[in-house]
Motif scaffolding. Structure first.
Motif, PDB file in Angstrom:
ATOM      1  N   LEU A 135      41.503   1.730   0.665  1.00  0.00           N
ATOM      2  CA  LEU A 135      40.408   2.701   0.842  1.00  0.00           C
ATOM      3  C   LEU A 135      40.774   3.720   1.930  1.00  0.00           C
ATOM      4  O   LEU A 135      40.620   4.931   1.736  1.00  0.00           O
ATOM      5  CB  LEU A 135      39.104   1.969   1.174  1.00  0.00           C
ATOM      6  N   ASN A 136      41.264   3.228   3.054  1.00  0.00           N
ATOM      7  CA  ASN A 136      41.624   4.131   4.159  1.00  0.00           C
ATOM      8  C   ASN A 136      42.673   5.137   3.696  1.00  0.00           C
ATOM      9  O   ASN A 136      42.615   6.324   4.012  1.00  0.00           O
ATOM     10  CB  ASN A 136      42.186   3.327   5.343  1.00  0.00           C
ATOM     11  N   ASN A 137      43.653   4.656   2.925  1.00  0.00           N
ATOM     12  CA  ASN A 137      44.742   5.497   2.440  1.00  0.00           C
ATOM     13  C   ASN A 137      44.239   6.547   1.446  1.00  0.00           C
ATOM     14  O   ASN A 137      44.628   7.719   1.503  1.00  0.00           O
ATOM     15  CB  ASN A 137      45.790   4.580   1.796  1.00  0.00           C
ATOM     16  N   PHE A 138      43.366   6.120   0.543  1.00  0.00           N
ATOM     17  CA  PHE A 138      42.819   7.058  -0.448  1.00  0.00           C
ATOM     18  C   PHE A 138      42.035   8.177   0.253  1.00  0.00           C
ATOM     19  O   PHE A 138      42.155   9.343  -0.104  1.00  0.00           O
ATOM     20  CB  PHE A 138      41.904   6.328  -1.438  1.00  0.00           C
ATOM     21  N   VAL A 139      41.228   7.815   1.248  1.00  0.00           N
ATOM     22  CA  VAL A 139      40.435   8.839   1.948  1.00  0.00           C
ATOM     23  C   VAL A 139      41.381   9.776   2.721  1.00  0.00           C
ATOM     24  O   VAL A 139      41.208  11.001   2.697  1.00  0.00           O
ATOM     25  CB  VAL A 139      39.400   8.197   2.903  1.00  0.00           C
ATOM     26  N   TYR A 140      42.392   9.193   3.337  1.00  0.00           N
ATOM     27  CA  TYR A 140      43.358  10.012   4.096  1.00  0.00           C
ATOM     28  C   TYR A 140      44.022  11.042   3.181  1.00  0.00           C
ATOM     29  O   TYR A 140      44.073  12.232   3.483  1.00  0.00           O
ATOM     30  CB  TYR A 140      44.410   9.084   4.729  1.00  0.00           C
ATOM     31  N   GLU A 191      45.667  15.828   1.190  1.00  0.00           N
ATOM     32  CA  GLU A 191      46.479  16.328   0.061  1.00  0.00           C
ATOM     33  C   GLU A 191      45.598  16.793  -1.089  1.00  0.00           C
ATOM     34  O   GLU A 191      46.083  17.374  -2.042  1.00  0.00           O
ATOM     35  CB  GLU A 191      47.441  15.225  -0.409  1.00  0.00           C
ATOM     36  N   LYS A 192      44.334  16.459  -1.026  1.00  0.00           N
ATOM     37  CA  LYS A 192      43.343  16.820  -2.080  1.00  0.00           C
ATOM     38  C   LYS A 192      43.720  16.253  -3.445  1.00  0.00           C
ATOM     39  O   LYS A 192      43.268  16.743  -4.479  1.00  0.00           O
ATOM     40  CB  LYS A 192      43.180  18.356  -2.205  1.00  0.00           C
ATOM     41  N   GLN A 216      35.624  10.575  -4.628  1.00  0.00           N
ATOM     42  CA  GLN A 216      35.459  11.938  -5.147  1.00  0.00           C
ATOM     43  C   GLN A 216      34.002  12.424  -5.028  1.00  0.00           C
ATOM     44  O   GLN A 216      33.751  13.612  -4.885  1.00  0.00           O
ATOM     45  CB  GLN A 216      35.881  11.960  -6.616  1.00  0.00           C
ATOM     46  N   GLU A 217      33.054  11.474  -5.061  1.00  0.00           N
ATOM     47  CA  GLU A 217      31.642  11.872  -4.897  1.00  0.00           C
ATOM     48  C   GLU A 217      31.420  12.508  -3.526  1.00  0.00           C
ATOM     49  O   GLU A 217      30.537  13.336  -3.344  1.00  0.00           O
ATOM     50  CB  GLU A 217      30.717  10.645  -5.046  1.00  0.00           C
ATOM     51  N   TYR A 218      32.235  12.088  -2.543  1.00  0.00           N
ATOM     52  CA  TYR A 218      32.089  12.622  -1.182  1.00  0.00           C
ATOM     53  C   TYR A 218      33.062  13.774  -0.915  1.00  0.00           C
ATOM     54  O   TYR A 218      32.857  14.548   0.010  1.00  0.00           O
ATOM     55  CB  TYR A 218      32.339  11.514  -0.143  1.00  0.00           C
ATOM     56  N   GLU A 232      36.421  18.193  -4.192  1.00  0.00           N
ATOM     57  CA  GLU A 232      37.637  18.954  -4.541  1.00  0.00           C
ATOM     58  C   GLU A 232      38.832  18.033  -4.849  1.00  0.00           C
ATOM     59  O   GLU A 232      39.904  18.489  -5.241  1.00  0.00           O
ATOM     60  CB  GLU A 232      37.995  19.960  -3.434  1.00  0.00           C
ATOM     61  N   LEU A 233      38.640  16.728  -4.714  1.00  0.00           N
ATOM     62  CA  LEU A 233      39.727  15.764  -4.956  1.00  0.00           C
ATOM     63  C   LEU A 233      40.121  15.726  -6.436  1.00  0.00           C
ATOM     64  O   LEU A 233      39.275  15.593  -7.318  1.00  0.00           O
ATOM     65  CB  LEU A 233      39.257  14.369  -4.511  1.00  0.00           C
TER      66      LEU A 233
END
Ligand SMILES: NC(=O)c1ccc[n+]([C@@H]2O[C@H](COP(=O)([O-])OP(=O)(O)OC[C@H]3O[C@@H](n4cnc5c(N)ncnc54)[C@H](O)[C@@H]3O)[C@@H](O)[C@H]2O)c1
Length: 309
Positions: A180-185, A190-191, A248-250, A253-254
């Protein structure tokens, strides 16, 4: 109040655990080689009931000194995560397994609370939740050393082993390699998220719930000892793609794409039941959504700090 040794106590989980135990008034000793530096424990240095020993769990004389007089040991020192373990296989076996064998050989009446990874469950049938009775089938060197160490520790009858879900959330040493931390980072910087084995199911838990669970095991040692418990959040059994879509809900632009070439080193594809630990009175509470919001703040702050340097 107890005397407690946390090996690896400067790490992601250990630093948060040390903080809580010190504030509760316990006498806390951290033994850590400080692979990631000492910053995560700076704020505890002024506490009389806290001691940091910089050292290696492979140093048998030092370990013998450290465990003397302890009521509880949290053996958290480790080479953590499949990629790091593949890179340092010799150190991985020495630190994750051999140091545990030695610790058990000199154990007197100290009680152990040990964190296993639930990646040891490997690949399981769809929609069948893993219980503590499910077979452990770790694939990576990391998973194998953790499960083997858990087996040895369990045999003492003087331990509680907790099979942790994938942890998320900020810490005094935040890990950005956790899913989770990595995905948010990556979503913020990197979008774009290119996800392999996107349909693989995982279970997650917030770091504060982990720490509360670890302390619960100490406070309820009598009724939990000699047993393994899954430690995760029931509402957070979800696939990697579902997690990405939630993020992506938050971060609208991802962009999310699927990568069919890369493979998970532990083939982690399972859902987990946390009923057993619930029955003894512990339940994780912090949601995935709260974790995403927290990590967005953490990554934005990190980026801001970097831009000042
Ligand atoms: N974070 C998770 O999702 C998760 C899940 C399941 C289990 N665990 C287990 O929890 C424990 C802590 O994990 P973490 O996420 O805090 O990892 P981490 O890498 O942040 O912490 C590990 C700590 O161990 C120390 N260390 C490494 N080798 C050492 C040595 N030879 N001697 C002394 N100290 C040494 C490091 O300096 C570091 O501070 C590990 O045993 C890990 O396997 C973590």
């Amino acid at each position: 109040m107890s005397k407690i040794l946390i090996t690896g106590g400067a790490g992601y989980i250990g630093s948060m655990l040390a903080d809580q135990l010190v504030r509760k008034g316990h006498e806390v000793v951290v033994l850590d080689s400080l692979m990631f530096g000492p910053d995560s424990l700076h704020h505890l240095k002024s506490f009389q009931n806290f001691k940091l020993i910089e050292g290696d769990v492979r140093n048998e004389v030092l370990v013998q000194e450290c465990i003397s007089g302890c009521d509880f040991i949290y053996p958290f020192a480790g080479i953590v995560g499949a990629p790091l373990c593949e890179k340092y296989p010799k150190e991985t076996v020495e630190v994750n397994l051999d140091s545990i064998t030695f610790l058990l050989s000199i154990l007197q009446d100290q009680k152990i609370i040990y964190p296993t990874t639930n990646s040891g469950y490997g690949t399981k049938k769809e929609n069948v939740a893993c219980t503590e009775e499910s077979k452990m089938e770790p694939i990576s060197l990391y998973g194998r050393t953790k499960v083997e160490a858990e087996n040895l520790i369990s045999k003492t009858g003087q331990a509680v082993t907790l099979r942790l879900a994938t942890v998320f959330g900020a810490s005094y040493r935040t890990r950005f390699d956790l899913l989770l931390n990595n995905f948010v980072y990556k979503a913020l910087n990197e979008k774009k998220l290119d996800i392999y084995e996107g349909h693989f199911m995982r279970n997650f838990i917030h770091i504060e719930d982990v720490v509360n669970g670890l302390i619960f095991a100490m406070d309820n040692f009598g009724k939990m000892k000699g047993q393994a418990f899954n430690l995760g959040l029931d509402s957070a059994n979800m696939s990697k793609i579902e997690l990405a879509k939630k993020i992506q809900e938050y971060i609208p632009e991802l962009e999310i794409t699927e990568n069919n070439l890369l493979k998970d080193p532990d083939q982690r594809n399972y859902i987990v039941s946390n009923e057993k630990i619930k029955k003894v009175g512990f339940q994780a509470k912090i949601t995935i959504e709260e974790g995403i919001v927290e990590m967005i703040k953490t990554v934005n702050l990190k980026n801001k700090l970097i831009s000042y340097i």
